[in-house]
Design a protein around this motif. Sequence first.
Motif, PDB file in Angstrom:
ATOM      1  N   ASP A   3       0.819  -1.213   0.000  1.00 21.26           N
ATOM      2  CA  ASP A   3       0.000   0.000   0.000  1.00 21.26           C
ATOM      3  C   ASP A   3       0.852   1.262   0.000  1.00 21.26           C
ATOM      4  O   ASP A   3       0.478   2.264  -0.613  1.00 21.26           O
ATOM      5  CB  ASP A   3      -0.934   0.006   1.213  1.00 21.26           C
ATOM      6  N   LEU A  80      -9.220   6.765  -6.277  1.00 23.01           N
ATOM      7  CA  LEU A  80      -8.897   5.844  -5.184  1.00 23.01           C
ATOM      8  C   LEU A  80     -10.138   5.057  -4.750  1.00 23.01           C
ATOM      9  O   LEU A  80     -10.050   3.855  -4.470  1.00 23.01           O
ATOM     10  CB  LEU A  80      -8.300   6.602  -3.998  1.00 23.01           C
ATOM     11  N   ARG A  83     -11.062   2.389  -7.343  1.00 25.25           N
ATOM     12  CA  ARG A  83     -10.124   1.260  -7.333  1.00 25.25           C
ATOM     13  C   ARG A  83     -10.034   0.584  -5.963  1.00 25.25           C
ATOM     14  O   ARG A  83      -9.122  -0.195  -5.715  1.00 25.25           O
ATOM     15  CB  ARG A  83      -8.748   1.741  -7.787  1.00 25.25           C
ATOM     16  N   ARG A  85      -9.198   1.685  -3.031  1.00 23.42           N
ATOM     17  CA  ARG A  85      -7.938   2.009  -2.353  1.00 23.42           C
ATOM     18  C   ARG A  85      -8.131   3.094  -1.305  1.00 23.42           C
ATOM     19  O   ARG A  85      -7.233   3.899  -1.058  1.00 23.42           O
ATOM     20  CB  ARG A  85      -6.903   2.496  -3.380  1.00 23.42           C
TER      21      ARG A  85
END
Length: 182
Positions: A3, A80, A83, A85
Amino acid sequence: MSDLIVAKRYANALFQLGQERSKLEQIETELRALREIFQKNRGLMKFLKHPRLSADQKKQLLNDSLQGFSKETLHTLMLLIDRHREEIILDMTDHFILKMNDIKGIADATVYSVNPLSEAEKQRISETFAPKVGKQSLNLTNVVDKKILGGIRLRVGNRIFDGSVSGKLNRIERQLVSPNNR
């Protein structure tokens, strides 16, 4: 891919975009505000990561909450979310701010003291310690900590300068009880 690596890539992409559009300062200000929002509202990350909420609901929340933010910052946040994330938003923000600080010759630092420091004291600390860490100035955050008894303790990244009374007492104690002194 970890990450942190992914967060760094998003931060670099946003940085390049900000450079191209001459919006680096604006984006930095927005990301500092965003970081503060996440730090003050711990439940926000849980909300964004909740599996029952659709990406559109998450985006709507951010769009409503962050009105006035640049389209570059908002687009990055939407990307983000698309996706999945969300968990790297804070890491991405931190990497962007670090990159801006490097360019400006600034380092973020935390200074611990028994009492709140005046602006003049913060300025003197910045002028004294910035050259020691290879920077032009320090962006200081003052934390009041009664346990240090007196003096200051300064943390710049992973370096600690301890001029506190409690730190000095601890060093004296270690010297007195170390096997080399017997």
